[in-house]
Design a protein around this motif. Sequence first.
Motif, PDB file in Angstrom:
ATOM      1  N   LYS A 516       0.834  -1.207   0.000  1.00  0.00           N
ATOM      2  CA  LYS A 516       0.000   0.000   0.000  1.00  0.00           C
ATOM      3  C   LYS A 516       0.865   1.252   0.000  1.00  0.00           C
ATOM      4  O   LYS A 516       0.599   2.219  -0.714  1.00  0.00           O
ATOM      5  N   LEU A 520       1.943   4.814  -2.891  1.00  0.00           N
ATOM      6  CA  LEU A 520       1.759   6.234  -2.567  1.00  0.00           C
ATOM      7  C   LEU A 520       3.024   7.064  -2.779  1.00  0.00           C
ATOM      8  O   LEU A 520       2.963   8.299  -2.783  1.00  0.00           O
ATOM      9  N   HIS A 530      -1.872  15.454   2.675  1.00  0.00           N
ATOM     10  CA  HIS A 530      -2.888  14.427   2.480  1.00  0.00           C
ATOM     11  C   HIS A 530      -2.248  13.098   2.087  1.00  0.00           C
ATOM     12  O   HIS A 530      -2.586  12.045   2.652  1.00  0.00           O
ATOM     13  N   ALA A 531      -1.298  13.139   1.156  1.00  0.00           N
ATOM     14  CA  ALA A 531      -0.633  11.906   0.716  1.00  0.00           C
ATOM     15  C   ALA A 531       0.225  11.325   1.836  1.00  0.00           C
ATOM     16  O   ALA A 531       0.289  10.101   2.018  1.00  0.00           O
ATOM     17  N   LYS A 533      -0.337  11.567   5.016  1.00  0.00           N
ATOM     18  CA  LYS A 533      -1.226  10.926   5.984  1.00  0.00           C
ATOM     19  C   LYS A 533      -1.742   9.588   5.474  1.00  0.00           C
ATOM     20  O   LYS A 533      -1.956   8.651   6.253  1.00  0.00           O
ATOM     21  N   GLN A 534      -1.939   9.485   4.170  1.00  0.00           N
ATOM     22  CA  GLN A 534      -2.317   8.183   3.619  1.00  0.00           C
ATOM     23  C   GLN A 534      -1.206   7.158   3.850  1.00  0.00           C
ATOM     24  O   GLN A 534      -1.469   5.976   4.107  1.00  0.00           O
ATOM     25  N   ARG A 537      -1.535   6.090   7.351  1.00  0.00           N
ATOM     26  CA  ARG A 537      -2.693   5.213   7.505  1.00  0.00           C
ATOM     27  C   ARG A 537      -2.378   3.803   7.010  1.00  0.00           C
ATOM     28  O   ARG A 537      -2.852   2.810   7.581  1.00  0.00           O
ATOM     29  N   ALA A 538      -1.552   3.717   5.966  1.00  0.00           N
ATOM     30  CA  ALA A 538      -1.176   2.404   5.441  1.00  0.00           C
ATOM     31  C   ALA A 538      -0.449   1.579   6.495  1.00  0.00           C
ATOM     32  O   ALA A 538      -0.522   0.341   6.480  1.00  0.00           O
TER      33      ALA A 538
END
Length: 740
Positions: A516, A520, A530-531, A533-534, A537-538
């Motif tokens: 994941k 990114l 935003h990216a 934080k993704q 989150r992964a």
Amino acid sequence: MLGSTHGTFTNDLRARVVACGETPRDAVHGVTAVAGDVDVSGRPLHAPVPDLDRFFRPESVAVVGASDAEGRPNTGITRQLLAWAERVGARLVPVHPTRTSVFGIDCVPSVGALTEPVDLAVLLVADPLPVIEELAETKVKFAVAFASGFAETGEAGAAAQERLAAAVRRSGLRLLGPNTNLNAFERFRDDLQGPAVALITQSGHQGRPVFTLQELGVRLSHWAPTGNEADLETADFLSYFAGRPEVGAIACYVEGLKDGRSFLLAADRAAREGVPVVAVKVGRTETGARTAASHTGKLTGADRVVDAAMRQYGVIRVDGLDQLQDTSALLARARRPQADGVVVYSISGGTGAHFADLATAAGLALPTLHQAKQDELHQWIPEYLNVANPVDNGGHPVGDWRGRKIIDAILADPSVGVLICPITGPFPPMSDKLAQDLVDAAEATDKLVCVVWGSPVGTEEAYRTTLLGSSRVATFRTFANCIGAVKAYLDHHRFTAAYRSPFDEAPRTPSPSLRKAQALLRPGRRLSEHAAKQLLRAYGIRVPREQLVTSAAAAVRAAGLVGYPVVMKASGAQLAHKTELGLVKVGLTSASQVRDAYRELTDIARFEEIDLDGILVCQMVGRGVEMVVGVTHDELFGPTVTVGLGGVLVEVLNDTAVRVPPFGEHEARSMLDELRGRALLDGVRGAPPADVDALVEVVLRVQRMALELDGDLAELDINPLMVLPRGQGAVALDALAVCR
């Protein structure tokens, strides 16, 4: 000084040491290879251990450039090598193109003319490269190059050293140097007993204080002057010495590390074996770092990272050569402590109080002796004198039979592991009697007895003969060195008793998060908030509820879904510091405020010519303790993880702790304990305790990310990470990520 057996080494522990280099190189270079193991990033998890027995104890030595012509530098070196070869039982073969003999020994004209196997070739030539290439055909195991003019001189020299290193790799031999010296071939005393100190230095002169420990009765077993480390490096000798049964401690003078990972693997091996490593590491200051680089041509490393990495693996870092000498001698020879308690015993209340203050400030435990023990001591010490610890005998008891009784009584206390007696100056005959009583008592106990002989003269009989003649008393000349060495001694044994190798905890296989996360990443680019934080989150790191929007209407809908109040922030790869530009709006409670905020944020971005990927509408998270957790890439050690006080405090106070992955939960918690602001996490001024467990979990997840994305992630900065009250978790409010 002290004499005893240092710990117990077991064959099954040594058998666990594994080498992970390529099999052909291991076989050619004599590396002990049992099995292979690598972490999730493909890096080895165990130190390769070169078989250096034939280097230190060769059967045959070829001296290339040998000479007996008076006045030539090579003549003195050849003479010293002849004497050394005789001591270790080696045959010496001179190699010279125009001489038929050197010092009466038949010469061969070239390396290619050698007719018998050679273990060690000593190269007394200005350019060792052609000789290395010639040695490739002779199956020589080791070579030493004294020549200078390599990486220590600049770019051209560094290029020449790389050519030399490449030739060594092709040849199959192992090389010490270049820019090394004769320290490995010194005359070591063979009349000393007990565990020995093994010495590693990059600057030979800096090892002299340790070498002269032999004159104080401390055995020295090896000296490895590594020089520029084109091939053999500090880590190789560290791994080798850690497995030698006669080595009780390893003393190092390090200017620069060739490879941080190799050093840590070697330090890990020493920690597994329980062998203490004491090191002076140059480069604490910018000036020191520049000087070390010019001397050895290697990186000194960011000093905070070096310091943290050494602590992780139990390497005891000292600043002075006198500290290196005293600490390594004590650690090599002292028996394992039976207790942590230190008692200060003196004939002067002032001396005892002064020493006790310094020892307590350094972190030594000075337990108050039980009342029964104090009553026992008062049989021989006047009632008006303090015997709680420090113990003041008033002077007179040391001159008669009472002196030994007092010392024995103190050592019999089960809370006492170390007795320290500072003698600030000679006062015969009492000081002579006191010294002898301490020596006699030390011979009768397994506990550590230390004496500080404070006289600046050092010729006194009590010092030169009684104290230095003892194999059981550790004698120092300064309070500071004694306190530092005793603290290192106690810390080392606590460390090794609880040591669990970080490499045993390192992940071997990728986590499901990796796939994941890789999707990114944007090579060579910074990710937007935003990216980033993704990416978090992964890896299971909690972030606020948020939506990325590109219109005012979408912002209002997002605010309704996220739930008022909300925070709105501009999001773009160019944005590193949004607050300074007015690109963050906090505490918005209505649709009209959200619409106005959207327009204002986009207007500022246009004015500043900032490309946005949208506006973030974020959940407003409750108050907690703001922390920072991050990843950076160190030139020596690779990825490093930092934790500290966050928000603006990270820039104002720089209250952070750093570690080199891999590490476990215990190390993550110890990072928090290093912070000056640690009390904030426990709750101050009525604030509830923070969720430390959640913070530790974030640190460990970030570490996993650092390991798995080592080649892809250059930098990660979670700031602030809001650590909520206990049981409520931690939330990454902002994040920055830079891809490699």
